[in-house]
Design an enzyme around this catalytic site. Structure first.
Site, short mmCIF file in Angstrom:
data_model
loop_
_atom_site.label_atom_id
_atom_site.label_comp_id
_atom_site.label_asym_id
_atom_site.label_seq_id
_atom_site.Cartn_x
_atom_site.Cartn_y
_atom_site.Cartn_z
N HIS A 61 -7.07 -0.03 -4.69
CA HIS A 61 -6.49 -0.85 -4.75
C HIS A 61 -6.77 -1.55 -6.22
CE1 HIS A 61 -5.07 -0.35 -0.17
NE2 HIS A 61 -4.36 0.71 -1.34
N ASP A 86 -2.54 5.51 -2.99
CA ASP A 86 -1.71 4.29 -2.55
C ASP A 86 -1.49 3.41 -3.88
OD1 ASP A 86 -3.33 4.84 -0.48
OD2 ASP A 86 -4.36 2.85 -0.15
N ASP A 97 1.58 -1.09 -0.02
CA ASP A 97 -0.02 -0.23 -0.19
C ASP A 97 0.28 1.18 0.13
OD1 ASP A 97 -2.17 -2.15 0.29
OD2 ASP A 97 -2.69 -1.48 2.64
N ASP A 100 -5.01 -4.33 -7.11
CA ASP A 100 -4.93 -6.19 -7.53
C ASP A 100 -6.07 -6.98 -6.77
OD1 ASP A 100 -4.39 -5.55 -4.53
OD2 ASP A 100 -2.31 -5.71 -4.65
N CYS A 142 -0.27 -7.54 -1.50
CA CYS A 142 -0.61 -7.13 -1.03
C CYS A 142 1.36 -6.66 0.58
CB CYS A 142 -1.88 -6.49 -0.11
SG CYS A 142 -3.51 -6.23 -0.13
#
Length: 368
Positions: free
Chosen positions: A249, A200, A125, A251, A350
């Site tokens: 995020h 992020d 992050d 991913d 992550c």
């Protein structure tokens, strides 16, 4: 086919090259940072969290911000993080960990205060390696303002060994940054305005000299423009659209596993010409029980995997449909228990930052 039959002999990893060098999500992994959850606390509530956090967590964050997570859940997740570290080491990957940190301390700026931090569990992050450069992100959650300090000893060590170090401007995080009520119409529905650059690092995905990013409730266009300019002409940064009203995020929306092979979230992925020549497969639905505690995210964190090379993927042991899909696609799967880490908002991608991967500084996206 049994799960135990999927993991075979460890990969052969060549001798190290540069101390920091990573251009893609799939080239042979040589060194990686794995986070720690110990010392983590519930985030201090801010209204912008409504855009991404499950409604069931709102009151918990409002009432428990700055207080430790339940110890039994932390212990179970820490055991899984340690297990991941051992698995990666068995595959020939060098693993480094941040020092334990206490995130329960209250802190403040001249503009606001927070009852505590969050954790050191999700370095992806805050940190991104682009080529030989470590980039520190200007995150928009106030409770994460000092999160990078847990990783500073590692960053300074890499810098002393020759890595480049790029820290984005530290944001003020004043009320002007956050969209509330009528202000949301001026931001495209995102909970952050264009007051200052924020992002992020986990909203970016690396494809060699091309980087793909989504705008989200924690990443604004100002932040994307800052990174594009800071990286210079050697890299191209592409913003893509996603069908995710709770975006935070990228991913768990797209995941490149090898050159020309892209795994996508069937609910969130919007077809894009950048990947016109890629083989695209849809991730199967996650298998996580509805009763599983999830403070931060949806079960689609099942997509959040880590590639060790173009043929090898670390995947959650109980995500059997995912394992079957990847095996059919020609990948070797390494099953690892990780559901207790899910509880805290992430999975293999992550909780890691790949410091060094061999090769990968080419062009992989279609720009015709």
């Amino acid at each position: 086919m049994t799960l135990s039959s999927l993991a075979h002999a460890p990969r052969e990893v060549p001798a190290p090259s540069k101390v920091v060098s990573s251009y893609t999500e799939w080239d042979p992994l040589e060194e990686v940072v794995v986070g720690r959850l110990a010392g983590g606390v519930f985030p201090t509530w801010q209204e912008s969290m409504r855009g991404t956090m499950p409604p069931a967590s709102w009151r918990i964050f409002q009432e428990q911000g700055g207080r430790p997570f339940p110890q039994d859940l932390v212990d179970a997740a820490e055991e899984e993080l340690d297990g991941l570290a051992r698995t990666l080491e068995a595959e020939g990957v060098k693993v480094v960990r941040p020092e334990p940190a206490d995130h329960a301390r209250e802190f403040a700026t001249p503009h606001w205060k927070s009852a505590g931090g969050l954790y050191s569990a999700m370095p992806r992050d805050h940190l991104m390696v682009v080529g030989d450069t470590i980039v520190e992100a200007p995150m928009s959650w106030r409770c994460r303002y000092f999160e990078g300090e847990a990783f500073r000893p590692l960053i300074k060590s890499y810098f002393r060994q020759g890595a480049r170090w790029l820290q984005a401007p530290r944001p003020q995080l004043t009320d002007e940054l956050f969209a509330t009520g009528h202000d949301e119409g001026d931001t495209g529905g995102w909970m952050v305005t264009e007051f200052e650059p924020v992002f992020d690092a986990a909203d970016f995905m690396r494809f060699g000299r091309d980087i793909v990013v989504q705008q989200s409730h924690v990443t604004n266009d100002f932040g994307i423009q800052w990174l594009r300019r800071a990286l210079g002409d050697g890299f191209r940064v592409h913003t893509i659209e996603v069908n995710d009203p709770h975006a935070m995020h990228i991913d768990a929306t797209i995941l490149p596993l090898a050159p020309g092979k892209l795994l996508v979230n069937p609910e969130r992925y919007v077809p894009n010409d950048l990947f016109r020549d890629w083989e695209i497969r849809k991730a199967p639905p996650p298998t996580l029980p509805e009763s599983w505690p999830m403070y931060f995210c949806s079960p689609w964190v099942s997509m959040n995997m880590l590639s060790l090379d173009e043929r090898t993927v670390v995947v959650e042991r109980q995500e059997e449909p995912m394992i079957e899909l990847l095996t059919d696609w020609g990948f070797r799967c390494i099953p690892v228990d990780f559901r207790h880490v899910y509880t805290f908002g992430g999975s293999f991608h992550c909780v890691t930052v790949d410091v060094r991967r061999r090769g990968g500084d080419g062009r992989y996206l279609n720009l015709d």
